[in-house]
Scaffold this motif. Structure first.
Motif, mmCIF file in Angstrom:
data_model
loop_
_atom_site.group_PDB
_atom_site.id
_atom_site.type_symbol
_atom_site.label_atom_id
_atom_site.label_comp_id
_atom_site.label_asym_id
_atom_site.label_seq_id
_atom_site.Cartn_x
_atom_site.Cartn_y
_atom_site.Cartn_z
ATOM 1 N N ASP A 92 0.599 -1.086 -0.047
ATOM 2 C CA ASP A 92 0.044 0.036 0.406
ATOM 3 C C ASP A 92 1.048 1.467 -0.166
ATOM 4 O OD1 ASP A 92 -2.115 -1.259 -0.334
ATOM 5 O OD2 ASP A 92 -3.625 -0.451 2.038
ATOM 6 N N ASN A 93 2.064 1.019 0.847
ATOM 7 C CA ASN A 93 2.878 2.235 1.221
ATOM 8 C C ASN A 93 3.740 2.156 0.153
ATOM 9 O OD1 ASN A 93 2.948 5.005 1.562
ATOM 10 N ND2 ASN A 93 3.108 4.603 3.593
ATOM 11 N N ALA A 135 7.548 2.503 3.215
ATOM 12 C CA ALA A 135 6.763 3.207 4.939
ATOM 13 C C ALA A 135 7.958 2.782 5.580
ATOM 14 C CB ALA A 135 5.377 3.321 4.642
ATOM 15 N N MET A 158 5.991 7.642 -7.570
ATOM 16 C CA MET A 158 4.962 8.809 -7.014
ATOM 17 C C MET A 158 3.324 8.556 -7.721
ATOM 18 S SD MET A 158 5.828 12.420 -8.632
ATOM 19 C CE MET A 158 4.768 13.602 -7.138
ATOM 20 N N GLN A 159 2.445 9.356 -6.607
ATOM 21 C CA GLN A 159 1.028 9.372 -7.323
ATOM 22 C C GLN A 159 0.524 11.052 -7.692
ATOM 23 O OE1 GLN A 159 -1.651 7.184 -7.338
ATOM 24 N NE2 GLN A 159 0.491 5.650 -7.893
ATOM 25 N N ASP A 178 -0.014 7.159 -11.980
ATOM 26 C CA ASP A 178 1.284 6.424 -11.401
ATOM 27 C C ASP A 178 2.388 7.718 -12.003
ATOM 28 O OD1 ASP A 178 2.000 3.795 -9.608
ATOM 29 O OD2 ASP A 178 3.015 4.172 -11.717
ATOM 30 N N TYR A 227 -0.428 8.889 2.924
ATOM 31 C CA TYR A 227 -1.283 7.992 2.857
ATOM 32 C C TYR A 227 -1.966 7.752 4.825
ATOM 33 C CZ TYR A 227 -1.413 2.896 3.443
ATOM 34 O OH TYR A 227 -1.496 1.707 3.969
ATOM 35 N N ASN A 254 2.775 9.851 5.318
ATOM 36 C CA ASN A 254 3.326 10.838 3.758
ATOM 37 C C ASN A 254 3.046 11.086 3.481
ATOM 38 O OD1 ASN A 254 4.196 7.658 4.482
ATOM 39 N ND2 ASN A 254 4.223 7.710 2.237
ATOM 40 N N ASP A 255 3.412 11.547 2.487
ATOM 41 C CA ASP A 255 2.948 12.583 1.116
ATOM 42 C C ASP A 255 3.490 10.750 -0.061
ATOM 43 O OD1 ASP A 255 2.776 15.090 1.233
ATOM 44 O OD2 ASP A 255 4.529 15.725 1.305
ATOM 45 N N GLN A 256 2.580 10.710 -0.693
ATOM 46 C CA GLN A 256 2.855 9.503 -1.745
ATOM 47 C C GLN A 256 3.787 9.779 -2.061
ATOM 48 O OE1 GLN A 256 -1.720 8.225 -1.012
ATOM 49 N NE2 GLN A 256 -0.634 6.514 -1.924
ATOM 50 N N TYR A 308 8.119 8.298 -3.622
ATOM 51 C CA TYR A 308 8.836 7.205 -2.766
ATOM 52 C C TYR A 308 9.994 7.049 -4.314
ATOM 53 C CZ TYR A 308 4.309 5.653 -1.119
ATOM 54 O OH TYR A 308 3.415 5.846 -0.889
#
Length: 511
Positions: free
Chosen positions: A205-206, A209, A255-256, A333, A372, A384-386, A388
């Protein structure tokens, strides 16, 4: 091959039945919960992100039970919900601050099992119970579904089930590796090194994280004995065309980007009375796709490849199917390659012509990075901001050189050669992932001074970020993950265990 190499290889074979037992049970555990009512302890989301508890509790118990730690005090859950355990040699005469710190990292959550689809389409394979009736399996469908399946006469080595390749085999290999390292402590397997192993939560999901928690809550102000020199990610590194068990040294980030188009609803027979967010939003998606096809605003990296963007999710608020909707919300995405900045990626969407047209027409368009908001199984809210970040470890880094040496010593001599081009290889393949892993949780801004990183740890600095050297090595194929019929080959699992058991001591000795 040294005597220690030979002993590692020997014990990886000896303990393989135990590894398969642990893996099968880790896959099976959700079956105890998914069909039970909640008031009887059931959980339809068992095993998924933020619902890993029963699986992690089982693994914690077995880590102690099988001797994968020296003491029960050496395994615990952190506040986030990661399962953490550590091994070292306290008699090697080397101070803790002078030892090399090696992290193992693998996630314990899976995606949805789609259990009924497994039984309907495969016949004799269950998403949790694995291969239950070999004669009933639709092998033709399985081969069409998965990227790689070995020949039929090698199926005895396969472990089927949701999470087999992504990434429970990796976590099990970490557990058996620390067991073997402790058993070979007197022969130098842990000399000069501390291994900190993480079985993380909510990666699907994340992404990353669990490591983000470590980087932002555990390591700031920590002594060198906690700060990693290298992270070994145990996500599967098999490629259906290139072969199993690659050594991976990088991946793109992701990132989203969420776009919310708010208009004005009205009756569908009088569209001129409203402002249709679905039509204006669709134009935004269409332009974004065209600009990606033209590579407008995307960088390319010779190793990691180019950045990508694709529409991945949507939600429509509308009174009925005979009305102009009120709001259209969708996400892109966005995969980030080296040098791409998340804020610039957001602005690229913000500045699309179709966004301006929608605003000029009177609609509201918000382009944001979602936060998230899930809560881990231990009650921790990452928030957190999504975003990565990607990463790449240079191929001349000591961690990569050591990985190749270890492959040559304990993997290559034990490869079962096959005519199958996608099978195990005797020559180390240094490559990269296509998808995302927990590795995205380790990069922090290059100017971040909260973590004291001695120069001797040789962290990588690139693209405005820094991170410990990272590499991947794990059983399983990328092309088999998230699919009906997911499986892993126990022969790969055995070699992944051997690699992980040998790498820490070899890295400490050579760096």
């Amino acid at each position: 091959m040294t005597d220690l190499d030979a002993r590692v290889a020997e014990l990886s074979q000896t303990h393989l039945p135990l590894a398969v037992e642990l893996l099968r049970e880790a896959i099976r555990i959700p079956a105890d919960y998914v069909d039970r009512p909640a008031d009887e302890g059931g959980d339809p989301a068992a095993g998924l992100s933020n619902h890993e508890g029963p699986r992690l509790e089982y693994l914690k118990h077995r880590i102690v039970d099988i001797g994968a730690v020296r003491s029960p005090d050496d395994v615990w859950f952190d506040e986030y919900g990661n399962l953490v355990w550590t091994v070292s040699d306290p008699t090697d005469g080397i101070a803790a601050d002078d030892k090399r710190i090696v992290y193992f990292d693998g996630h314990t959550d899976t995606v949805q099992a789609l259990r009924s689809a497994w039984r309907d389409k495969l016949g004799g394979i269950d998403a949790y119970d694995g291969l239950v009736d070999p004669d009933a399996v639709d092998r033709e469908f399985l081969r069409s579904e998965l990227g790689h399946v070995p020949p039929d006469d090698e199926w005895e080595h396969l472990v089927f089930g949701r999470g087999a390749a992504d990434q429970l085999a990796g976590v099990i290999s970490q557990i058996l590796a620390t067991k073997i390292a402790l058993e070979l402590e007197s022969e130098g397997a842990l000399r000069g090194v501390i291994v900190r192993a993480y079985a993380t939560a909510a990666e699907e999901d994340n992404d990353g994280a669990g490591p983000m928690y470590v980087m932002h809550e555990v390591l700031p102000g920590a002594s060198p004995e906690l700060v990693p020199d290298v992270v070994v990610l145990t996500e599967g590194t098999g490629d259906a065309q290139k072969g199993a068990l690659g050594i991976y040294r990088g991946q793109r980030g992701r990132m989203q980007i969420e776009v919310t188009v708010t208009g004005r609803s009205c009756h569908g027979s009088m569209p001129w009375e409203g402002l249709n967010p679905l039509e204006y939003g669709s134009a935004i998606i269409s332009e974004a796709a065209r600009r990606y096809d033209e590579r407008d605003g995307f960088l390319d990296d010779p190793f990691l490849g180019h950045g990508t963007r694709t529409a991945s999710w949507a939600e429509l608020d509308t009174p009925s199917d005979c009305a102009v909707p009120d709001r259209f919300r969708f996400r892109f995405d966005r995969r980030l390659t080296v040098g791409e900045d998340p804020e610039q990626a957001r602005l690229d969407v913000e500045r699309l012509d179709a966004v301006r047209v929608a605003r000029d027409a009177g609609l509201t368009v918000d382009v944001t990075v979602p936060v998230y908001d899930g809560v881990t199984w231990r009650g921790y809210t990452p928030g957190n901001d999504q975003i990565y970040m990607g990463w790449a470890t240079p191929d001349d880094h000591p961690a990569i050189r050591t990985a190749v040496d270890v492959y040559d010593a304990v993997v290559a001599p034990n490869v079962v050669t096959s005519s199958d081009p996608g099978g195990m290889q005797t020559e180390a393949r240094v490559d990269r992932w296509i998808f995302s892993t927990d590795g995205v949780g380790y990069p922090i801004p290059a100017d971040d001074t909260t973590i004291d990183v001695p120069a001797t740890k040789r962290w990588v600095v690139a693209g405005g970020y820094k991170h410990p050297a990272m590499l991947g090595f794990g059983a399983g194929y990328e092309q088999n993950t998230h699919k009906i019929g997911e499986c892993v080959d126990a022969r790969e699992l055995r070699l992944a265990i051997a690699f992980l058991a040998r790498f820490p001591g070899a890295f400490a000795a050579g760096s």
